[in-house]
Design a protein around this motif. Structure first.
Motif, PDB file in Angstrom:
ATOM      1  N   TRP A  16       0.914  -1.390   0.009  1.00 57.32           N
ATOM      2  CA  TRP A  16      -0.224  -0.109  -0.231  1.00 57.32           C
ATOM      3  C   TRP A  16       0.724   1.209  -0.169  1.00 57.32           C
ATOM      4  O   TRP A  16       0.517   2.138  -1.183  1.00 57.32           O
ATOM      5  CB  TRP A  16      -1.086  -0.122   1.393  1.00 57.32           C
ATOM      6  N   ALA A  17       2.328   0.981   0.774  1.00 54.84           N
ATOM      7  CA  ALA A  17       2.597   2.043   0.804  1.00 54.84           C
ATOM      8  C   ALA A  17       4.001   2.713  -0.357  1.00 54.84           C
ATOM      9  O   ALA A  17       4.065   3.476  -1.259  1.00 54.84           O
ATOM     10  CB  ALA A  17       3.944   2.309   1.851  1.00 54.84           C
ATOM     11  N   HIS A  18       4.058   1.248  -0.982  1.00 59.01           N
ATOM     12  CA  HIS A  18       4.729   1.626  -2.519  1.00 59.01           C
ATOM     13  C   HIS A  18       4.276   2.117  -3.282  1.00 59.01           C
ATOM     14  O   HIS A  18       4.074   3.002  -4.560  1.00 59.01           O
ATOM     15  CB  HIS A  18       4.887  -0.046  -3.068  1.00 59.01           C
ATOM     16  N   HIS A  19       2.715   2.529  -2.951  1.00 53.29           N
ATOM     17  CA  HIS A  19       1.415   2.536  -4.331  1.00 53.29           C
ATOM     18  C   HIS A  19       1.531   3.782  -4.250  1.00 53.29           C
ATOM     19  O   HIS A  19       1.294   4.814  -4.538  1.00 53.29           O
ATOM     20  CB  HIS A  19       0.155   1.764  -4.384  1.00 53.29           C
ATOM     21  N   ALA A  20       1.107   4.050  -2.884  1.00 51.27           N
ATOM     22  CA  ALA A  20       1.367   5.919  -2.563  1.00 51.27           C
ATOM     23  C   ALA A  20       2.592   6.564  -3.245  1.00 51.27           C
ATOM     24  O   ALA A  20       2.407   7.440  -3.368  1.00 51.27           O
ATOM     25  CB  ALA A  20       1.976   5.930  -0.914  1.00 51.27           C
ATOM     26  N   ILE A  21       3.924   6.292  -3.078  1.00 51.75           N
ATOM     27  CA  ILE A  21       5.226   6.297  -3.335  1.00 51.75           C
ATOM     28  C   ILE A  21       4.887   6.457  -5.469  1.00 51.75           C
ATOM     29  O   ILE A  21       5.579   8.017  -5.220  1.00 51.75           O
ATOM     30  CB  ILE A  21       6.557   5.894  -3.150  1.00 51.75           C
ATOM     31  N   ILE A  22       4.383   5.892  -5.717  1.00 44.52           N
ATOM     32  CA  ILE A  22       3.931   5.922  -7.520  1.00 44.52           C
ATOM     33  C   ILE A  22       3.363   6.881  -7.415  1.00 44.52           C
ATOM     34  O   ILE A  22       3.757   7.874  -8.608  1.00 44.52           O
ATOM     35  CB  ILE A  22       4.337   4.226  -7.609  1.00 44.52           C
ATOM     36  N   GLU A  23       2.015   6.993  -6.576  1.00 48.75           N
ATOM     37  CA  GLU A  23       1.622   8.450  -6.409  1.00 48.75           C
ATOM     38  C   GLU A  23       1.712   9.091  -6.353  1.00 48.75           C
ATOM     39  O   GLU A  23       1.176  10.593  -6.325  1.00 48.75           O
ATOM     40  CB  GLU A  23       0.113   7.348  -6.098  1.00 48.75           C
ATOM     41  N   GLY A  24       2.933   9.546  -5.847  1.00 50.87           N
ATOM     42  CA  GLY A  24       3.318  11.031  -5.164  1.00 50.87           C
ATOM     43  C   GLY A  24       2.451  11.443  -3.726  1.00 50.87           C
ATOM     44  O   GLY A  24       2.747  12.497  -3.612  1.00 50.87           O
ATOM     45  N   SER A  25       1.911  10.649  -2.697  1.00 55.15           N
ATOM     46  CA  SER A  25       1.496  11.343  -1.799  1.00 55.15           C
ATOM     47  C   SER A  25       2.286  10.447  -0.410  1.00 55.15           C
ATOM     48  O   SER A  25       2.123   9.589   0.161  1.00 55.15           O
ATOM     49  CB  SER A  25      -0.303  10.492  -1.619  1.00 55.15           C
ATOM     50  N   ARG A  26       3.045  11.990  -0.383  1.00 58.01           N
ATOM     51  CA  ARG A  26       3.670  11.497   0.404  1.00 58.01           C
ATOM     52  C   ARG A  26       3.806  11.407   1.618  1.00 58.01           C
ATOM     53  O   ARG A  26       3.230  10.545   2.685  1.00 58.01           O
ATOM     54  CB  ARG A  26       4.945  12.315   0.770  1.00 58.01           C
ATOM     55  N   ASP A  27       2.237  12.064   2.454  1.00 56.78           N
ATOM     56  CA  ASP A  27       1.543  11.607   3.665  1.00 56.78           C
ATOM     57  C   ASP A  27       1.170  10.373   3.612  1.00 56.78           C
ATOM     58  O   ASP A  27       1.163   9.601   5.045  1.00 56.78           O
ATOM     59  CB  ASP A  27       0.717  12.858   3.634  1.00 56.78           C
ATOM     60  N   GLU A  28       0.533  10.084   2.485  1.00 56.70           N
ATOM     61  CA  GLU A  28       0.360   8.403   2.247  1.00 56.70           C
ATOM     62  C   GLU A  28       1.094   7.394   2.907  1.00 56.70           C
ATOM     63  O   GLU A  28       0.646   6.317   3.521  1.00 56.70           O
ATOM     64  CB  GLU A  28      -0.530   8.227   0.900  1.00 56.70           C
ATOM     65  N   VAL A  29       2.459   8.008   1.973  1.00 51.98           N
ATOM     66  CA  VAL A  29       3.711   6.645   2.657  1.00 51.98           C
ATOM     67  C   VAL A  29       3.718   6.594   3.823  1.00 51.98           C
ATOM     68  O   VAL A  29       4.203   5.909   4.710  1.00 51.98           O
ATOM     69  CB  VAL A  29       5.057   7.176   1.846  1.00 51.98           C
ATOM     70  N   LEU A  30       4.155   7.703   4.717  1.00 49.37           N
ATOM     71  CA  LEU A  30       4.710   7.806   6.049  1.00 49.37           C
ATOM     72  C   LEU A  30       3.695   6.760   6.899  1.00 49.37           C
ATOM     73  O   LEU A  30       4.010   6.370   7.755  1.00 49.37           O
ATOM     74  CB  LEU A  30       4.825   9.550   6.335  1.00 49.37           C
ATOM     75  N   ARG A  31       2.377   7.071   6.594  1.00 48.28           N
ATOM     76  CA  ARG A  31       1.013   6.896   7.752  1.00 48.28           C
ATOM     77  C   ARG A  31       1.433   4.993   7.414  1.00 48.28           C
ATOM     78  O   ARG A  31       1.149   4.666   8.368  1.00 48.28           O
ATOM     79  CB  ARG A  31      -0.181   6.969   7.201  1.00 48.28           C
TER      80      ARG A  31
END
Length: 246
Positions: free
Chosen positions: A144-159
């Protein structure tokens, strides 16, 4: 100077220092097994950790700030981490081989039964099943975090990385309690040895993977990852999935 995509590594003291510290750690560990050498073991652990921190700091600088990790270099790093994970698969294959060899063909010394006479195994549908569920859930959150990185969503990556690291820590806590409550010990013949060595090495890999992902969490906080340049996180995710499978 010729412009080329490869990383010509500068001279570094860390391989030599790391090798000497690993030797000191080995000597200290063997001495500790024989009732002394605790000070040597402590110094070996501390200096080896410091060496790793400084070495990793240099690698982060090279890949994040100095631009040495080009697409061609990252390709080589990907092959490197894949070969490393393959070597780990072979490593654990030996433990599984030992278990199935004794499980499927118990010798007369074991009473021709498995578990051996006098050994009471853990309930596989209690803490072991819970730990399996925890690791599988952590595999979902790291993806889930990997997909957030690809989407450029830093806050979601951290969470999502916080969720993953928390699940990894929870796994280690549960395994520690499981070891404490186990009705057998590592000295209890082949059963205890196989159980604690195989699950202990797996637990150590989970702990290392948790630290790996915790480092990615810190790097994500400092904006080290982009949508196209985040191999450090990919390596951690691949390693974590390997731990899940094992």
């Amino acid at each position: 100077m010729v412009i080329q995509p490869f990383h010509l590594v500068d001279q570094s003291p860390w391989p030599f220092i790391g090798a000497t510290r690993a030797f000191g750690l080995t000597v200290g560990l063997v001495s500790w097994f024989h009732g002394n050498g605790g000070v040597c073991l402590g110094f070996g652990v501390v200096f080896l950790i410091l060496t790793m921190l400084f070495w990793w700091r240099d690698v982060v600088r090279e890949g994040t700030y100095l631009g040495f990790h080009t697409s061609l270099v990252c390709r080589g790093l990907r092959f490197g981490i894949l070969l490393f994970i393959f070597s780990e698969v072979i490593f654990f294959f030996g433990f599984f081989w030992a278990f199935f060899h004794r499980r499927l063909a118990p010798t007369p010394e074991l009473g021709c039964v498995w578990p051996p006479v006098g050994v009471f195994p853990l309930n596989a549908f209690a803490v072991p099943l819970l730990n399996t569920s925890v690791l599988l859930a952590s595999g979902v959150t790291v993806t889930w975090a990997h997909h957030a990185i690809i989407e450029g969503s830093r806050d979601e990556v951290l969470r999502r990385l916080v969720y993953t690291v928390a699940l990894g820590g929870y796994f280690t806590y549960l395994q520690g309690n499981e070891y404490y409550d186990a009705p057998f010990r590592i000295r209890d013949g082949i059963y205890g040895t196989t159980f604690f060595v195989s699950t202990g090495f797996h637990g150590a890999h989970v702990l290392i993977g948790t630290i790996f992902l915790g480092t990615c969490l810190l790097r994500g906080y400092y904006y080290h990852f982009s949508t196209t340049h985040h191999f450090g996180f990919e390596a951690a995710a691949w390693y974590w999935h390997f731990v899940d499978v094992v």
